[in-house]
Motif scaffolding. Structure first.
Motif, PDB file in Angstrom:
ATOM      1  N   GLY A  99       8.227  -4.222   5.619  1.00  0.00           N
ATOM      2  CA  GLY A  99       7.455  -4.987   6.589  1.00  0.00           C
ATOM      3  C   GLY A  99       6.563  -4.158   7.484  1.00  0.00           C
ATOM      4  O   GLY A  99       5.851  -4.705   8.333  1.00  0.00           O
ATOM      5  N   LYS A 100       6.568  -2.824   7.314  1.00  0.00           N
ATOM      6  CA  LYS A 100       5.719  -1.967   8.138  1.00  0.00           C
ATOM      7  C   LYS A 100       4.309  -1.907   7.567  1.00  0.00           C
ATOM      8  O   LYS A 100       4.067  -2.256   6.422  1.00  0.00           O
ATOM      9  N   CYS A 101       3.386  -1.424   8.397  1.00  0.00           N
ATOM     10  CA  CYS A 101       1.970  -1.410   7.993  1.00  0.00           C
ATOM     11  C   CYS A 101       1.635  -0.195   7.132  1.00  0.00           C
ATOM     12  O   CYS A 101       2.055   0.936   7.432  1.00  0.00           O
ATOM     13  N   LEU A 102       0.877  -0.421   6.095  1.00  0.00           N
ATOM     14  CA  LEU A 102       0.229   0.638   5.327  1.00  0.00           C
ATOM     15  C   LEU A 102      -1.244   0.566   5.691  1.00  0.00           C
ATOM     16  O   LEU A 102      -1.978  -0.299   5.215  1.00  0.00           O
ATOM     17  N   CYS A 103      -1.668   1.471   6.589  1.00  0.00           N
ATOM     18  CA  CYS A 103      -3.011   1.366   7.177  1.00  0.00           C
ATOM     19  C   CYS A 103      -4.091   1.786   6.198  1.00  0.00           C
ATOM     20  O   CYS A 103      -3.885   2.652   5.337  1.00  0.00           O
ATOM     21  N   ASP A 104      -5.272   1.180   6.331  1.00  0.00           N
ATOM     22  CA  ASP A 104      -6.445   1.630   5.594  1.00  0.00           C
ATOM     23  C   ASP A 104      -6.799   3.051   6.029  1.00  0.00           C
ATOM     24  O   ASP A 104      -6.369   3.514   7.092  1.00  0.00           O
ATOM     25  N   ALA A 105      -7.619   3.745   5.232  1.00  0.00           N
ATOM     26  CA  ALA A 105      -7.881   5.172   5.444  1.00  0.00           C
ATOM     27  C   ALA A 105      -8.416   5.488   6.842  1.00  0.00           C
ATOM     28  O   ALA A 105      -8.141   6.548   7.392  1.00  0.00           O
ATOM     29  N   CYS A 108       6.142 -10.142   8.839  1.00  0.00           N
ATOM     30  CA  CYS A 108       5.564  -8.802   8.714  1.00  0.00           C
ATOM     31  C   CYS A 108       5.091  -8.283  10.060  1.00  0.00           C
ATOM     32  O   CYS A 108       4.819  -9.051  10.993  1.00  0.00           O
ATOM     33  N   THR A 109       4.962  -6.965  10.155  1.00  0.00           N
ATOM     34  CA  THR A 109       4.294  -6.353  11.299  1.00  0.00           C
ATOM     35  C   THR A 109       2.823  -6.753  11.283  1.00  0.00           C
ATOM     36  O   THR A 109       2.203  -6.815  10.217  1.00  0.00           O
ATOM     37  N   ASP A 110       2.280  -7.020  12.453  1.00  0.00           N
ATOM     38  CA  ASP A 110       0.856  -7.363  12.552  1.00  0.00           C
ATOM     39  C   ASP A 110       0.020  -6.099  12.413  1.00  0.00           C
ATOM     40  O   ASP A 110       0.068  -5.214  13.270  1.00  0.00           O
ATOM     41  N   CYS A 111      -0.734  -6.010  11.332  1.00  0.00           N
ATOM     42  CA  CYS A 111      -1.544  -4.812  11.057  1.00  0.00           C
ATOM     43  C   CYS A 111      -2.982  -4.962  11.548  1.00  0.00           C
ATOM     44  O   CYS A 111      -3.846  -4.144  11.202  1.00  0.00           O
ATOM     45  N   TYR A 143      -7.676   4.085   9.668  1.00  0.00           N
ATOM     46  CA  TYR A 143      -6.832   3.643  10.783  1.00  0.00           C
ATOM     47  C   TYR A 143      -5.444   4.273  10.730  1.00  0.00           C
ATOM     48  O   TYR A 143      -5.001   4.770   9.699  1.00  0.00           O
ATOM     49  N   SER A 144      -4.753   4.233  11.878  1.00  0.00           N
ATOM     50  CA  SER A 144      -3.402   4.769  11.965  1.00  0.00           C
ATOM     51  C   SER A 144      -2.638   4.017  13.049  1.00  0.00           C
ATOM     52  O   SER A 144      -3.169   3.100  13.679  1.00  0.00           O
ATOM     53  N   GLY A 145      -1.383   4.413  13.257  1.00  0.00           N
ATOM     54  CA  GLY A 145      -0.537   3.766  14.252  1.00  0.00           C
ATOM     55  C   GLY A 145       0.338   2.702  13.634  1.00  0.00           C
ATOM     56  O   GLY A 145       0.061   2.210  12.537  1.00  0.00           O
ATOM     57  N   PRO A 146       1.425   2.309  14.327  1.00  0.00           N
ATOM     58  CA  PRO A 146       2.357   1.296  13.789  1.00  0.00           C
ATOM     59  C   PRO A 146       1.679  -0.028  13.463  1.00  0.00           C
ATOM     60  O   PRO A 146       2.092  -0.730  12.546  1.00  0.00           O
ATOM     61  N   ASN A 147       0.641  -0.379  14.219  1.00  0.00           N
ATOM     62  CA  ASN A 147      -0.077  -1.637  13.988  1.00  0.00           C
ATOM     63  C   ASN A 147      -1.498  -1.421  13.478  1.00  0.00           C
ATOM     64  O   ASN A 147      -2.318  -2.341  13.489  1.00  0.00           O
ATOM     65  N   CYS A 148      -1.800  -0.199  13.059  1.00  0.00           N
ATOM     66  CA  CYS A 148      -3.144   0.136  12.549  1.00  0.00           C
ATOM     67  C   CYS A 148      -4.228  -0.173  13.590  1.00  0.00           C
ATOM     68  O   CYS A 148      -5.332  -0.606  13.226  1.00  0.00           O
ATOM     69  N   ASN A 149      -3.911   0.029  14.847  1.00  0.00           N
ATOM     70  CA  ASN A 149      -4.880  -0.248  15.922  1.00  0.00           C
ATOM     71  C   ASN A 149      -5.344   1.036  16.603  1.00  0.00           C
ATOM     72  O   ASN A 149      -5.742   1.039  17.761  1.00  0.00           O
ATOM     73  N   GLY A 182      -4.897  -3.020   7.692  1.00  0.00           N
ATOM     74  CA  GLY A 182      -3.901  -2.490   6.769  1.00  0.00           C
ATOM     75  C   GLY A 182      -3.144  -3.625   6.114  1.00  0.00           C
ATOM     76  O   GLY A 182      -3.454  -4.801   6.309  1.00  0.00           O
ATOM     77  N   LYS A 183      -2.121  -3.267   5.326  1.00  0.00           N
ATOM     78  CA  LYS A 183      -1.327  -4.261   4.611  1.00  0.00           C
ATOM     79  C   LYS A 183       0.149  -4.075   4.942  1.00  0.00           C
ATOM     80  O   LYS A 183       0.622  -2.954   5.113  1.00  0.00           O
ATOM     81  N   CYS A 184       0.845  -5.182   5.006  1.00  0.00           N
ATOM     82  CA  CYS A 184       2.291  -5.172   5.234  1.00  0.00           C
ATOM     83  C   CYS A 184       2.988  -4.768   3.936  1.00  0.00           C
ATOM     84  O   CYS A 184       2.736  -5.347   2.876  1.00  0.00           O
ATOM     85  N   LYS A 185       3.880  -3.783   4.013  1.00  0.00           N
ATOM     86  CA  LYS A 185       4.620  -3.327   2.833  1.00  0.00           C
ATOM     87  C   LYS A 185       5.627  -4.396   2.409  1.00  0.00           C
ATOM     88  O   LYS A 185       6.566  -4.686   3.142  1.00  0.00           O
ATOM     89  N   GLY A 186       5.410  -4.955   1.246  1.00  0.00           N
ATOM     90  CA  GLY A 186       6.304  -5.981   0.725  1.00  0.00           C
ATOM     91  C   GLY A 186       5.868  -7.397   1.038  1.00  0.00           C
ATOM     92  O   GLY A 186       6.613  -8.347   0.756  1.00  0.00           O
ATOM     93  N   ALA A 187       4.708  -7.574   1.617  1.00  0.00           N
ATOM     94  CA  ALA A 187       4.247  -8.919   2.004  1.00  0.00           C
ATOM     95  C   ALA A 187       4.258  -9.877   0.811  1.00  0.00           C
ATOM     96  O   ALA A 187       3.753  -9.559  -0.268  1.00  0.00           O
TER      97      ALA A 187
END
Length: 324
Positions: free
Chosen positions: A170-176, A151-154, A178-184, A158-163
């Motif tokens: 495998g992409k991040c679904l960020c918590d409310a 998975c992508t490191d979130c 946070y944003s960005g590809p890695n929720c950073n 956030g959570k990895c889609k399909g983990a």
């Protein structure tokens, strides 16, 4: 003899599953329509089986320890214990579709029996053995997709889609917050209140800040843009507009009065004794409504009986005076 035992075990397995499925059919009819995804269904079956393992676990009772240990080893993988587990398999409340769970157990009974009888020591985790390695419907933790790729490191935000499943991207679904590809990064409505090498904390902007503009820090001074109902002030940042003072005539209807709120206002109904008002109650009327009169600083109902008596006294007074 070995073939007879195996056949008998299979028959018992099918019989117990059939009885358990029939017993719960009426009670769970409403919940049996939803079929869980493949990984979820297998995971629920495994969880239920593990509950049975825990329930049927036996410990030492004192006495001849060597004899007890030998018997416990025999019981651990025994047909008796397996039947005890099967009797209540798929009965947990979290197993909503019990028919599906029983059918899954029946479909893969050979694999489960093989693990229970021969492979508990070699493969101590039933979920890994059944759902990941044998049925290929789940993936190990922090992997996803048909090939169980990492998975992508979130960053814990956030959570990895399909983990853990064979689905997702495998992409991040960020918590409310946070944003960005890695929720950073912080989302538009939040600002960075803390960051070090391992942790980022995003806090919500002030209520006055426009959602699109966001903010640079805490408080109304840090807003990039103000929401409707707020005005940007060079010293104080976003300041609440008092609509009740700024536009009193158009804020509310004639039979309502205005109450200012942060960033907005509310219109409340005047007291029934009022014909227009500036606040709540009969003492806040601009004029008294029909059928009411001002008395002691409040609009009060007309007392027609008192008025008629007073009017009658005034009419009778001259007559009485003339008779005298």
């Amino acid at each position: 003899m070995k073939i007879e035992n195996s056949a008998r075990l299979g028959l018992l397995w099918t019989l117990v599953i059939f009885v358990g499925s029939s017993a719960g059919e009426a009670a769970d009819a409403k919940n049996n329509n939803k079929t869980p995804p493949p990984c979820k269904g297998c995971s629920l079956l495994v969880t239920s089986f593990k509950v049975g393992l825990e329930r049927t676990k036996r410990g030492h009772g004192g006495g001849d320890t060597a004899w007890e240990e030998e018997n416990l080893r025999s019981y651990k993988n025994s047909e008796v214990r397996l039947v005890e587990i099967q009797e209540r398999l798929c009965s947990e409340p979290e197993v909503l579709n019990k028919d599906h769970c029983h059918n899954l157990a029946n479909e893969h009974e050979a694999l489960i029996e093989d693990w229970f009888t021969h492979k508990q020591s070699e493969h101590p985790d039933l979920h890994t053995f059944l759902c990941i390695e044998q049925l290929s419907v789940c993936c190990p933790k922090d992997t996803y997709g048909p090939k169980c790729e990492p998975c992508t490191d979130c960053k814990g935000n956030g959570k990895c889609k399909g983990a853990g499943t064979r689905k997702g991207n495998g992409k991040c679904l960020c918590d409310a917050s946070y944003s960005g590809p890695n929720c950073n990064e912080c989302s538009n409505k939040h600002y960075e209140s803390f960051r070090d090498d391992s942790k980022l904390l995003c806090s919500p902007c002030h209520a006055a800040c426009n959602d699109d503009g966001g903010c640079t820090g805490a408080g109304p001074k840090s807003c990039r843009k103000c929401k409707d109902g707020w005005l940007m002030d060079s010293e104080n940042g976003c300041v609440d507009i008092n609509e009740c003072l700024e536009r009193p005539a158009s804020a509310c209807r004639s039979q309502q009065f205005c109450v200012n709120n942060e960033g907005s206002f509310t219109c409340l109904e005047c007291d029934r004794s009022c014909d227009g008002c500036d606040g709540d109650g009969p003492d806040m009327c601009r004029k008294c409504a029909t059928g009411y009169q001002l008395k002691d600083g409040k609009c009060q109902e007309h007392d027609e009986g008192v008025e008629n008596v007073m009017a009658g006294d005034e009419e009778d007074s001259p007559t009485m005076h003339n008779e005298l």
